[in-house]
Design a protein around this motif. Structure first.
Motif, mmCIF file in Angstrom:
data_model
loop_
_atom_site.group_PDB
_atom_site.id
_atom_site.type_symbol
_atom_site.label_atom_id
_atom_site.label_comp_id
_atom_site.label_asym_id
_atom_site.label_seq_id
_atom_site.Cartn_x
_atom_site.Cartn_y
_atom_site.Cartn_z
ATOM 1 N N ARG A 81 0.832 -1.206 0.000
ATOM 2 C CA ARG A 81 0.000 0.000 0.000
ATOM 3 C C ARG A 81 0.866 1.256 0.000
ATOM 4 O O ARG A 81 0.554 2.246 -0.671
ATOM 5 C CB ARG A 81 -0.937 -0.014 1.209
ATOM 6 C CG ARG A 81 -2.012 -1.087 1.176
ATOM 7 C CD ARG A 81 -3.030 -0.871 0.080
ATOM 8 N NE ARG A 81 -3.878 0.265 0.312
ATOM 9 C CZ ARG A 81 -5.091 0.199 0.885
ATOM 10 N NH1 ARG A 81 -5.579 -0.984 1.286
ATOM 11 N NH2 ARG A 81 -5.812 1.285 1.052
ATOM 12 N N GLN A 128 -0.405 -3.235 -7.742
ATOM 13 C CA GLN A 128 -1.839 -3.454 -7.542
ATOM 14 C C GLN A 128 -2.229 -4.905 -7.795
ATOM 15 O O GLN A 128 -3.070 -5.468 -7.076
ATOM 16 C CB GLN A 128 -2.615 -2.507 -8.457
ATOM 17 C CG GLN A 128 -2.436 -1.047 -8.075
ATOM 18 C CD GLN A 128 -2.930 -0.081 -9.139
ATOM 19 O OE1 GLN A 128 -3.039 -0.433 -10.327
ATOM 20 N NE2 GLN A 128 -3.230 1.148 -8.732
ATOM 21 N N SER A 171 -3.916 -7.548 -5.124
ATOM 22 C CA SER A 171 -5.109 -8.357 -5.355
ATOM 23 C C SER A 171 -4.867 -9.802 -4.954
ATOM 24 O O SER A 171 -5.709 -10.435 -4.293
ATOM 25 C CB SER A 171 -5.513 -8.292 -6.838
ATOM 26 O OG SER A 171 -6.611 -9.151 -7.103
ATOM 27 N N TYR A 227 -4.561 -10.099 -1.020
ATOM 28 C CA TYR A 227 -5.886 -10.006 -0.386
ATOM 29 C C TYR A 227 -6.698 -11.271 -0.640
ATOM 30 O O TYR A 227 -7.493 -11.697 0.212
ATOM 31 C CB TYR A 227 -6.636 -8.787 -0.910
ATOM 32 C CG TYR A 227 -6.239 -7.487 -0.258
ATOM 33 C CD1 TYR A 227 -6.185 -7.355 1.134
ATOM 34 C CD2 TYR A 227 -5.929 -6.359 -1.034
ATOM 35 C CE1 TYR A 227 -5.831 -6.151 1.736
ATOM 36 C CE2 TYR A 227 -5.574 -5.157 -0.435
ATOM 37 C CZ TYR A 227 -5.528 -5.058 0.946
ATOM 38 O OH TYR A 227 -5.179 -3.864 1.530
ATOM 39 N N GLN A 275 -9.865 -11.477 2.040
ATOM 40 C CA GLN A 275 -10.444 -10.132 2.054
ATOM 41 C C GLN A 275 -10.992 -9.859 0.654
ATOM 42 O O GLN A 275 -10.358 -9.235 -0.191
ATOM 43 C CB GLN A 275 -9.403 -9.103 2.479
ATOM 44 C CG GLN A 275 -8.953 -9.252 3.922
ATOM 45 C CD GLN A 275 -8.152 -8.071 4.420
ATOM 46 O OE1 GLN A 275 -8.150 -6.996 3.826
ATOM 47 N NE2 GLN A 275 -7.459 -8.273 5.538
ATOM 48 N N GLN A 288 -13.484 -8.169 -0.889
ATOM 49 C CA GLN A 288 -13.743 -6.893 -1.551
ATOM 50 C C GLN A 288 -12.444 -6.216 -1.962
ATOM 51 O O GLN A 288 -12.335 -5.660 -3.060
ATOM 52 C CB GLN A 288 -14.552 -5.972 -0.634
ATOM 53 C CG GLN A 288 -15.100 -4.740 -1.354
ATOM 54 C CD GLN A 288 -16.035 -5.113 -2.503
ATOM 55 O OE1 GLN A 288 -16.990 -5.877 -2.323
ATOM 56 N NE2 GLN A 288 -15.768 -4.585 -3.702
ATOM 57 N N ASN A 289 -11.450 -6.261 -1.089
ATOM 58 C CA ASN A 289 -10.157 -5.683 -1.453
ATOM 59 C C ASN A 289 -9.529 -6.415 -2.641
ATOM 60 O O ASN A 289 -8.935 -5.788 -3.533
ATOM 61 C CB ASN A 289 -9.200 -5.717 -0.264
ATOM 62 C CG ASN A 289 -9.495 -4.644 0.756
ATOM 63 O OD1 ASN A 289 -10.014 -3.579 0.422
ATOM 64 N ND2 ASN A 289 -9.175 -4.905 2.014
ATOM 65 N N ASP A 346 -11.416 -5.239 -5.690
ATOM 66 C CA ASP A 346 -11.159 -3.833 -6.025
ATOM 67 C C ASP A 346 -9.788 -3.658 -6.678
ATOM 68 O O ASP A 346 -9.647 -2.897 -7.650
ATOM 69 C CB ASP A 346 -11.244 -2.972 -4.764
ATOM 70 C CG ASP A 346 -12.678 -2.840 -4.255
ATOM 71 O OD1 ASP A 346 -13.617 -3.153 -5.006
ATOM 72 O OD2 ASP A 346 -12.845 -2.427 -3.082
ATOM 73 N N TYR A 347 -8.786 -4.360 -6.163
ATOM 74 C CA TYR A 347 -7.456 -4.219 -6.758
ATOM 75 C C TYR A 347 -7.361 -4.932 -8.096
ATOM 76 O O TYR A 347 -6.663 -4.470 -9.008
ATOM 77 C CB TYR A 347 -6.380 -4.674 -5.781
ATOM 78 C CG TYR A 347 -5.927 -3.531 -4.906
ATOM 79 C CD1 TYR A 347 -4.992 -2.609 -5.358
ATOM 80 C CD2 TYR A 347 -6.479 -3.334 -3.648
ATOM 81 C CE1 TYR A 347 -4.602 -1.537 -4.580
ATOM 82 C CE2 TYR A 347 -6.103 -2.255 -2.858
ATOM 83 C CZ TYR A 347 -5.164 -1.359 -3.338
ATOM 84 O OH TYR A 347 -4.797 -0.284 -2.582
#
Length: 476
Positions: free
Chosen positions: A199, A227, A231, A234, A239, A241-242, A245-246
């Protein structure tokens, strides 16, 4: 683990990357001067990437051992097609003296990355640079540090979703004093540190940053590579949703596109400069002294080479007749039930040949997002079926109308075969492994239930001897 790595580490790394950089590093500078100039730090960072191609990591031991353990690979029974390599991984006959070699290699690169990070301070850098130049180097080294620890904890620790508070690996933030003997962080702690590093790297790196003066831009760290790795991390943490999203950030990046069915059969192993699906790959070339050479992937899966790593019938016969992925396996001399993956064909540079190893690519992002959606993530306008069908439509494979967790798991196996995923997918999904086409003699290790101690590999006797604070994994 040998911890007393000094500034000389990064200078030494430069010797192994003369084909990674177009301009070879100057050797007349002292290491102190090299690390106090931006050019030296920049070259040291580039040099740190060169060791990823070592035989114990992506060149290809870490990848191929996973395939041989998981049921995607098998050892040929014919003596003409085997040299005695990969016996331990195929038979799961690991112990303290026959442990995977990733530990030493990954920590070497981690220490090199930390060395650059520790010297990226304004009071140490004598050459004027912009803040963004400073940040880009920092982000690259954070990516390397995160990747090294991620592969280590996957190999030597139990699954995050099974035993997050069990021993993982030591997370190293700085070049340690010779006397320091770090204990193992928990799996949860390691993953939290990995996420924090990635991050931060994402926040530091410029959107359009691309390392210059390299033979293959796809073999360097970019923001999409950060990124994409996030993904995947995560996904391993559950996780969802993370992870979705990535994956979406990378999917929406117009730099990448899916390979067509015709392209899929021709793109492997080549220098393709980041075109198509490749987000990040490891660059193989003879002038890199760390390249595995005779131990490289092109020779290991070539029936005219060492040929220790054949593809199992479990895998080869999974594909529908028109699926181009099934055509990426080659038989030889009409030998029954003996096939070889064509994902490592070499670059046509001689014998043994050299090959790039894909680490992150676009189709994995669709698979990550589909799995996340099946597990509850929400991406407006997207379904798990629509994501899987992006893949199947580019592979001449049947489309999905509904998607289950089993569908995603099987599609991952078909799409990512021989890229080092299946063993870890079994573990993180809590699935036992059953091998049908098994040629080994250690039948006690033919199948591995879940949970089981064998999902975490042993730490070598040498590392335990030099660091009294390390504890061995159960069962070894």
């Amino acid at each position: 683990m040998k911890k007393n790595i000094t500034i000389l580490t990064c200078a030494v790394l430069l010797w192994g990357c003369t084909d990674f950089l177009i301009e070879a590093p100057k050797t007349s500078q002292s290491s102190e001067l090299t690390m106090s100039l931006y050019a030296g730090l920049n070259q040291a960072t580039a040099g740190a990437f060169s060791r990823l191609v070592s035989s114990g990591w992506y060149g290809p031991g870490f990848v191929f051992e996973s395939e041989m353990r998981s049921g995607n690979g098998k050892r040929p029974l014919q003596t003409d097609y085997t040299s005695g390599r990969y016996i331990v991984s195929y038979s799961l006959d690991y112990n303290q003296t026959s442990a995977p070699s990733l530990w030493e290699i990954a920590y070497y690169v981690i220490s090199a990355a930390n060395n650059v990070i520790d010297n990226l301070t304004p009071d140490k850098i004598k050459t004027p640079i912009t803040q963004q130049d400073f940040n880009n180097l920092h982000a690259e080294c954070l990516f390397l540090r995160a990747l090294g620890h991620f592969d280590l904890v996957r190999l030597y620790g139990q699954s995050y979703n099974y035993q997050p508070d069990s021993p993982g690996v030591p997370y190293i933030f700085h070049v340690d004093a010779p006397t320091e003997e770090p204990a193992r962080n928990t799996v949860r702690e390691v993953f939290d540190f990995i996420v924090a590093d990635l991050r931060q790297a994402e926040s530091l790196m410029a959107d359009n940053y691309q390392r210059g003066q390299v033979s293959d831009p796809a073999a360097t760290c970019t923001k999409p590579a950060i990124q994409a790795l996030l993904s995947r991390v995560y996904l391993y943490m559950g996780q969802w949703q993370n992870a979705a999203d990535y994956a979406t950030k990378v999917i929406n990046n117009t730099k990448f596109r899916m390979w067509t069915p015709d392209e899929y059969l021709t793109v492997w192993g080549r220098d393709i400069a980041g075109q198509g699906e490749v987000i990040f790959q490891v660059f193989g070339r003879s002038s890199n002294s760390y390249d595995a050479y005779w131990e490289g992937p092109a020779y290991m899966t070539n029936p005219a080479g060492y040929a220790d790593c054949a593809a199992s019938n479990d895998l080869v016969f999974m594909y529908d007749e028109d699926d181009v992925r099934g055509k990426l396996f080659k038989g030889v001399n009409d030998v029954v039930d003996l096939y070889w993956t064509l994902k490592y064909p070499g670059k046509g540079l001689g014998t043994p040949d050299y090959n790039n190893t894909v680490v992150l690519r676009l189709s994995e992002m669709y698979l990550n997002r589909a799995e996340a959606i099946v597990n509850g993530a929400n991406v407006p306008g997207v379904t798990a079926a629509s994501d899987l069908n992006i893949i199947t439509s580019n592979r001449n494979a049947p489309a999905y109308t509904t998607v289950t967790r089993d569908d995603v798991f099987q599609e991952r196996r078909k799409e990512l075969a021989w890229e080092g995923h299946l063993w870890f997918d079994y573990s993180r999904c809590g699935r036992g492994m059953v091998r049908t086409d098994f040629t080994g003699t250690a039948l006690v290790n033919k199948d591995v239930p879940y949970p089981d101690y064998r999902w975490a590999m042993p730490i070598s006797e040498r590392e335990l001897r030099v660091n009294k604070n390390l504890v061995q994994n159960p069962g070894y």
